[in-house]
Design an enzyme around this catalytic site. Structure first.
Site, PDB file in Angstrom:
ATOM      1  N   CYS A   2     -12.711   1.282   4.216  1.00  0.00           N
ATOM      2  CA  CYS A   2     -11.809   0.393   4.947  1.00  0.00           C
ATOM      3  C   CYS A   2     -11.403   1.033   6.274  1.00  0.00           C
ATOM      4  O   CYS A   2     -11.326   2.247   6.403  1.00  0.00           O
ATOM      5  CB  CYS A   2     -10.580   0.078   4.098  1.00  0.00           C
ATOM      6  SG  CYS A   2      -9.861   1.513   3.312  1.00  0.00           S
ATOM      7  N   ASP A 192      -1.059   4.784  -0.122  1.00  0.00           N
ATOM      8  CA  ASP A 192      -1.804   3.716  -0.790  1.00  0.00           C
ATOM      9  C   ASP A 192      -0.898   2.649  -1.391  1.00  0.00           C
ATOM     10  O   ASP A 192      -1.366   1.576  -1.761  1.00  0.00           O
ATOM     11  CB  ASP A 192      -2.686   4.306  -1.897  1.00  0.00           C
ATOM     12  CG  ASP A 192      -3.708   5.285  -1.352  1.00  0.00           C
ATOM     13  OD1 ASP A 192      -4.354   4.973  -0.354  1.00  0.00           O
ATOM     14  OD2 ASP A 192      -3.844   6.378  -1.933  1.00  0.00           O
ATOM     15  N   VAL A 214       0.600   8.504   7.553  1.00  0.00           N
ATOM     16  CA  VAL A 214      -0.627   9.195   7.161  1.00  0.00           C
ATOM     17  C   VAL A 214      -1.841   8.673   7.924  1.00  0.00           C
ATOM     18  O   VAL A 214      -2.597   9.450   8.507  1.00  0.00           O
ATOM     19  CB  VAL A 214      -0.849   9.057   5.644  1.00  0.00           C
ATOM     20  CG1 VAL A 214      -2.123   9.786   5.215  1.00  0.00           C
ATOM     21  CG2 VAL A 214       0.350   9.611   4.877  1.00  0.00           C
TER      22      VAL A 214
END
Length: 228
Positions: A2, A192, A214
């Site tokens: 991604c 995430d 991040v």
């Protein structure tokens, strides 16, 4: 993968060089070799507590000759699970405060039986789906200690959960409230987790703020949410 931003492998290559590996960058790719037949232990300090680079060092050091000291290591639950797995295989690994891991190289490893920990990203995604739809979802196998930071956030925003022996049940607890969240390495709020959380936050009252620290391009999915 991604398009979330740069994911260089320089931490990996620099660590391998310290173990004694030769790294050659060729037009066709990267060639790795061990000129002396076996790698040796090393003192390694990661510029950033990367999960992938920490795993790389662990997997390399267990068979390297001598002791390896890894500083500024990642300490995510997945890292602890890998250490437990390698110990079952015959490795000698210990960890100290302040993100320091010590690995004593061994001559050989053996087979093992091991059940990996649950997928924290999957659990967070199901939880966010329950909050976004005002539904109720039971995530079998999810555990409270590994989800502690996430659970605190969803409680602040009006979510509720029921921790059981075999998993966690997620649901709403009235109206959803806006929150402010900043991603960070473990034990902070995992990068995430922010995408499923933002989907749930579209149903909260007020203006939420999510600060990604991040990956520089991890908000790309929000253009699709705006279209919806």
């Amino acid at each position: 993968g991604c398009r979330i931003g740069d994911r260089p492998i320089d931490f990996h290559l620099d660590a391998l060089r310290k173990f004694g590996a030769t790294v050659e960058k060729l037009p066709s790719g990267i060639r790795l070799s061990t000129p002396n037949g076996r790698l040796h232990g090393a003192n390694i300090h990661l510029p950033y507590p990367s999960v992938g680079a920490t795993e790389q060092v662990l997997l390399t050091a267990v068979r390297a000759e001598g002791t390896t000291e890894l500083r500024n290591a990642a300490i995510e639950p997945e890292i602890m699970d890998l250490i437990a797995l390698l110990q079952k295989m015959g490795a000698i690994i210990s960890y100290e405060p302040n993100r320091v891991i010590l690995i004593e190289g061994v001559e050989k490893l053996r087979g093992y039986d091991h059940r990996s920990i649950f997928d924290r990203n999957e659990a967070a995604s199901w939880a966010a789906a329950a909050l976004a739809t005002d539904g109720e979802i039971f995530v079998e196998g999810a555990r409270q200690p590994e989800m502690l930071t996430f659970l605190n956030v969803i409680r602040r925003m009006g979510g509720d959960f029921d921790v059981r022996e075999d998993g966690i049940l997620f649901r709403r607890d009235g109206d959803m409230r806006a929150v402010t969240v900043e991603t960070d390495v473990h034990p902070g709020f995992m990068t995430d987790w922010q995408q499923p959380l933002i989907v749930a936050l579209t149903q909260a009252h007020g203006e939420s703020i999510v600060h990604e620290t991040v990956y520089e391009n991890r908000f790309g999915f929000t253009s699709a949410l705006n279209q919806m």
